[in-house]
Design a protein around this motif. Structure first.
Motif, short mmCIF file in Angstrom:
data_model
loop_
_atom_site.label_atom_id
_atom_site.label_comp_id
_atom_site.label_asym_id
_atom_site.label_seq_id
_atom_site.Cartn_x
_atom_site.Cartn_y
_atom_site.Cartn_z
N TYR A 158 39.10 26.49 0.71
CA TYR A 158 39.03 27.66 1.52
C TYR A 158 37.33 27.72 1.78
CZ TYR A 158 38.35 32.79 2.19
OH TYR A 158 38.27 33.80 2.56
N ILE A 159 36.48 27.21 1.07
CA ILE A 159 35.28 27.34 1.36
C ILE A 159 34.73 26.71 2.80
CG2 ILE A 159 34.21 25.54 -0.28
CD1 ILE A 159 32.38 28.77 0.65
N CYS A 160 35.50 25.54 2.89
CA CYS A 160 35.23 24.63 4.14
C CYS A 160 35.41 25.43 5.31
CB CYS A 160 35.80 23.41 3.90
SG CYS A 160 35.27 22.32 2.78
N GLN A 203 29.71 22.81 0.99
CA GLN A 203 29.22 23.82 0.23
C GLN A 203 28.08 24.62 1.17
OE1 GLN A 203 27.29 22.59 -3.54
NE2 GLN A 203 28.90 23.64 -4.54
N PRO A 204 28.21 25.99 1.04
CA PRO A 204 27.36 26.68 2.28
C PRO A 204 25.97 26.26 2.27
CG PRO A 204 28.79 28.36 1.02
CD PRO A 204 28.84 27.01 0.30
N ARG A 205 25.37 26.33 3.32
CA ARG A 205 23.76 25.88 3.54
C ARG A 205 23.18 27.26 3.63
NH1 ARG A 205 24.24 21.74 8.71
NH2 ARG A 205 25.16 20.09 7.76
N GLU A 248 38.77 29.03 -5.63
CA GLU A 248 38.23 28.58 -4.56
C GLU A 248 36.70 28.76 -4.49
OE1 GLU A 248 39.76 26.62 -2.23
OE2 GLU A 248 41.71 27.04 -2.91
N SER A 249 36.11 29.42 -5.55
CA SER A 249 34.68 29.37 -5.32
C SER A 249 33.90 28.15 -5.57
CB SER A 249 34.35 30.33 -6.80
OG SER A 249 33.03 30.22 -7.07
N CYS A 250 33.00 27.89 -4.73
CA CYS A 250 32.61 26.38 -4.76
C CYS A 250 31.72 26.15 -5.74
CB CYS A 250 31.88 26.06 -3.38
SG CYS A 250 30.30 26.84 -3.34
N GLY A 251 31.07 27.15 -6.62
CA GLY A 251 30.53 26.92 -7.60
C GLY A 251 28.85 26.83 -7.52
N LYS A 252 28.53 27.14 -6.17
CA LYS A 252 26.94 26.77 -6.19
C LYS A 252 26.33 28.04 -6.63
CE LYS A 252 24.07 26.13 -2.00
NZ LYS A 252 23.74 25.31 -1.14
N CYS A 253 26.55 29.28 -6.62
CA CYS A 253 25.98 30.28 -6.97
C CYS A 253 26.56 31.05 -8.30
CB CYS A 253 25.43 31.14 -6.11
SG CYS A 253 26.74 32.28 -5.30
N THR A 254 25.81 31.48 -9.25
CA THR A 254 26.19 32.00 -10.63
C THR A 254 27.02 33.39 -10.37
OG1 THR A 254 24.26 30.95 -11.44
CG2 THR A 254 25.58 32.36 -12.89
N PRO A 255 26.68 34.29 -9.45
CA PRO A 255 27.47 35.69 -9.70
C PRO A 255 28.92 35.34 -9.24
CG PRO A 255 25.52 35.88 -8.29
CD PRO A 255 25.49 34.42 -8.75
N CYS A 256 29.10 34.35 -8.14
CA CYS A 256 30.57 33.97 -7.78
C CYS A 256 31.11 33.30 -8.88
CB CYS A 256 30.47 33.34 -6.41
SG CYS A 256 32.00 32.67 -5.76
N ARG A 257 30.48 32.14 -9.16
CA ARG A 257 31.14 31.12 -10.07
C ARG A 257 31.77 31.66 -11.40
NH1 ARG A 257 27.18 27.89 -10.70
NH2 ARG A 257 26.47 28.86 -12.62
N GLU A 258 30.64 32.70 -12.18
CA GLU A 258 30.91 33.01 -13.08
C GLU A 258 31.65 34.33 -13.05
OE1 GLU A 258 30.24 31.41 -16.04
OE2 GLU A 258 29.44 29.98 -14.82
N ARG A 278 25.14 39.74 -3.93
CA ARG A 278 24.13 39.01 -4.83
C ARG A 278 24.55 37.65 -4.85
NH1 ARG A 278 23.86 44.22 -7.41
NH2 ARG A 278 21.98 44.76 -7.89
N SER A 279 25.58 37.14 -3.91
CA SER A 279 25.96 35.67 -4.02
C SER A 279 25.63 35.09 -2.72
CB SER A 279 27.43 35.83 -4.02
OG SER A 279 27.79 36.64 -5.19
N PHE A 280 25.79 33.70 -2.69
CA PHE A 280 25.14 32.96 -1.67
C PHE A 280 26.07 33.01 -0.40
CE2 PHE A 280 24.15 28.95 0.44
CZ PHE A 280 22.64 29.10 0.11
N CYS A 281 27.45 33.34 -0.22
CA CYS A 281 27.83 33.43 1.00
C CYS A 281 29.01 34.54 0.67
CB CYS A 281 28.57 32.24 1.17
SG CYS A 281 30.09 31.79 0.39
N ALA A 282 29.69 34.85 1.94
CA ALA A 282 30.66 35.99 1.95
C ALA A 282 31.89 35.81 1.22
CB ALA A 282 30.76 35.97 3.48
N LEU A 283 32.20 34.47 0.58
CA LEU A 283 33.27 34.37 -0.19
C LEU A 283 33.31 35.51 -1.41
CD1 LEU A 283 35.38 31.23 -1.41
CD2 LEU A 283 34.79 32.92 -3.21
N ALA A 284 32.12 35.44 -1.89
CA ALA A 284 32.16 36.47 -3.05
C ALA A 284 32.22 37.95 -2.80
CB ALA A 284 30.94 36.16 -3.83
N ASP A 285 31.81 38.21 -1.50
CA ASP A 285 31.93 39.78 -1.12
C ASP A 285 33.40 40.07 -0.79
OD1 ASP A 285 29.15 39.77 -1.23
OD2 ASP A 285 28.85 39.82 1.02
S1 SF4 Z 1 29.50 32.84 -3.02
FE1 SF4 Z 1 28.33 31.06 -4.12
S2 SF4 Z 1 29.80 30.05 -5.26
FE2 SF4 Z 1 31.04 31.49 -4.11
S3 SF4 Z 1 31.77 30.15 -2.54
FE3 SF4 Z 1 29.81 31.06 -1.83
S4 SF4 Z 1 28.28 29.48 -2.40
FE4 SF4 Z 1 30.10 29.10 -3.53
#
Ligand code: SF4
Ligand SMILES: Cc1cc2nc3c(=O)[nH]c(=O)nc-3n(C[C@H](O)[C@H](O)[C@H](O)COP(=O)(O)O)c2cc1C
Length: 438
Positions: free
Chosen positions: A173-175, A191-193, A343-353, A388-395
């Protein structure tokens, strides 16, 4: 608003073997490409700008404006790329896949016109890996287009060259997030840039790149043939044109309904035979699972970017998932949250955890072993994830949670007071055979 339904992209879907070049050409297919090649490149960009087309991938960014951000070769001596985002993986979203299956040449023609407009000589269509049947159909359409001279060297004798590559992702999904898509296309883990730089400046291989959704690009041939004014005559003041609305779930006739932006769910439900017989609408997503839920109080919200935004949600991908009164909102939200956790890509903590913790709390609430305090805990977790996360997946992951607690707090609490889920899961998921009572 014009007619209720405005089949343009879907107009040929019921044609015999609509996906073949012969069928497409028999209805004037690739005529828009000839017209575009007779125009100057800035004229094509202006036509798309004037049409008011806004990106159909979710965010609604004006397409013509995005194209105009590409620097000229004099400014930056690097190749330009067009990348079509065909990763469609959002729960409920089902428009790009049917479009590519039914009429892949509409997309290929759009790719050729858009590439000409931004002066790109290589274009990629990045397709979600699981949809092998779509990948094959696209590959065949591209091959047919090459053989007919719609792609390749000196297209239609214009001097314009274009190569198109259909690329299969591995299914993440993250792709679909445009910068993760570019990393994946370059052969790296998706992973998002960090932005800036934006893709228009440094996208694929650090070169100026336009990333557009399938439906955005597939809308371009109709704008060139019909004219910007014709396109802008449909829709609403700031959300022009038509779009594919995908109805799924507890609706009598699910499917894709192509209509002007600004149509309401009430009208779409009338066209789709209403909610499952004998049941009432309970909640729905206007644009896929990452857009806040709406309820039966929102049946008359205009489905355009401004209308849905004003109602506290987002138009997103117009993925209208309909849930009737048999559905447990906690269970539905738990399912979506499990998807985001996975589907969280794991790049950032707020979303991964955070998505992992959200599932823990929702699971215990659904099992009837949660507490009333878990609702505040959930909202607190959402607050620590959103923005507080790196990309909009977490929002997107927190959208169904916060909105469902807003509208259905009593139902969450009933799980606590009753010590379990008050709903029978079978009644929501089992569909009666046609003609039998629901
Ligand atoms: S919010 Fe962070 S961990 Fe979640 S998909 Fe985006 S970059 Fe990956
Ligand atoms: C997690 C995530 C998944 C996305 N998935 C898709 C997708 O499958 N298809 C798509 O077109 N856009 C997707 N997007 C939006 C893209 O990042 C981007 O905005 C879009 O491709 C731009 O095209 P458009 O301007 O034509 O809408 C996604 C965004 C996020 C944050």
């Amino acid at each position: 608003m014009t007619d209720t339904l405005t089949p343009v992209l879907s107009d040929n879907w019921d044609q015999e073997r609509a996906w073949t070049l012969a069928a497409y050409e028999s209805r004037g297919g690739y005529g828009a490409l000839r017209t575009a090649l007779g125009m100057s490149q800035p004229e094509v960009v202006t036509a798309v700008k004037d049409s008011g087309l806004r990106g159909r991938g979710g965010a609604g960014f004006p397409t013509g404006m995005k194209w105009s951000f590409i620097p000229s070769y004099e400014q930056v001596n690097k190749p330009h790329y067009l990348v079509v985002n065909a990763d469609e993986s959002e729960p409920g979203t089902c428009k790009d896949v049917p479009l590519m299956l039914a009429s892949p040449h509409t997309l290929v023609e759009g790719v050729a016109i858009a590439s000409y407009a931004i002066d790109a000589h290589v274009a990629f269509i990045y397709v979600r890996g699981e949809v092998l049947h779509v990948i094959r159909r696209l590959q065949r359409a591209v091959q047919e287009a090459y053989l007919a001279g719609h792609l390749g060297k000196d297209i239609h004798g214009s001097g314009f060259d274009l190569d198109v590559i259909v690329h299969a992702g591995a299914g993440a999904y993250i792709c679909g997030e445009e910068t993760a898509l570019l990393d994946s296309l370059e052969g790296m883990r998706g992973q998002p840039r960090l932005r800036p730089p934006f893709p228009a400046v440094a996208g694929l291989y650090a070169c100026p790149t336009v990333v557009n959704n399938v439906e955005s690009i597939a809308s371009v041939p109709s704008i060139i043939s019909g004219g910007a004014e014709w396109f802008a005559s449909m829709g609403t003041e700031k959300s022009k044109g038509f779009g594919l609305f995908s109805l799924s779930g507890h609706v009598a006739i699910p499917g894709q309904y192509e209509a002007p932006l600004g149509i309401t769910l009430r009208t779409l439900l009338e066209l789709a035979g209403g909610v499952r017989e004998g049941h009432q609408l309970k909640f729905w997503t206007p644009g896929g699972s990452s857009t806040p839920l709406l309820t039966d109080a929102h049946l008359d919200v205009p489905l355009d970017f401004e209308g849905v935004g004003g109602a506290g949600s987002m138009l997103g991908t117009r993925a209208l998932q309909i849930f009737d009164d048999t559905t447990c909102v906690v269970r539905a939200v738990l399912r979506w949250t499990e998807f985001y956790k996975h589907e969280s890509c794991g790049k950032c903590t707020p979303c991964r955890e955070g998505t992992w913790w959200l599932v823990q709390v929702l699971e215990r609430l659904e099992r009837g072993v949660g507490t009333a305090a878990d609702l505040d805990l959930l909202l607190d977790q959402c607050d620590n994830i959103f923005g507080r996360s790196f990309c909009a997946l977490a929002d997107g992951a927190v959208a169904p949670i916060t909105s469902s607690i807003e509208f259905f707090r009593a139902e969450y609490l009933a799980h606590v007071t009753e010590g379990g889920c008050p709903f029978d899961p079978d009644s929501a998921t089992l569909f009666s055979p046609v003609g039998a009572p629901a």
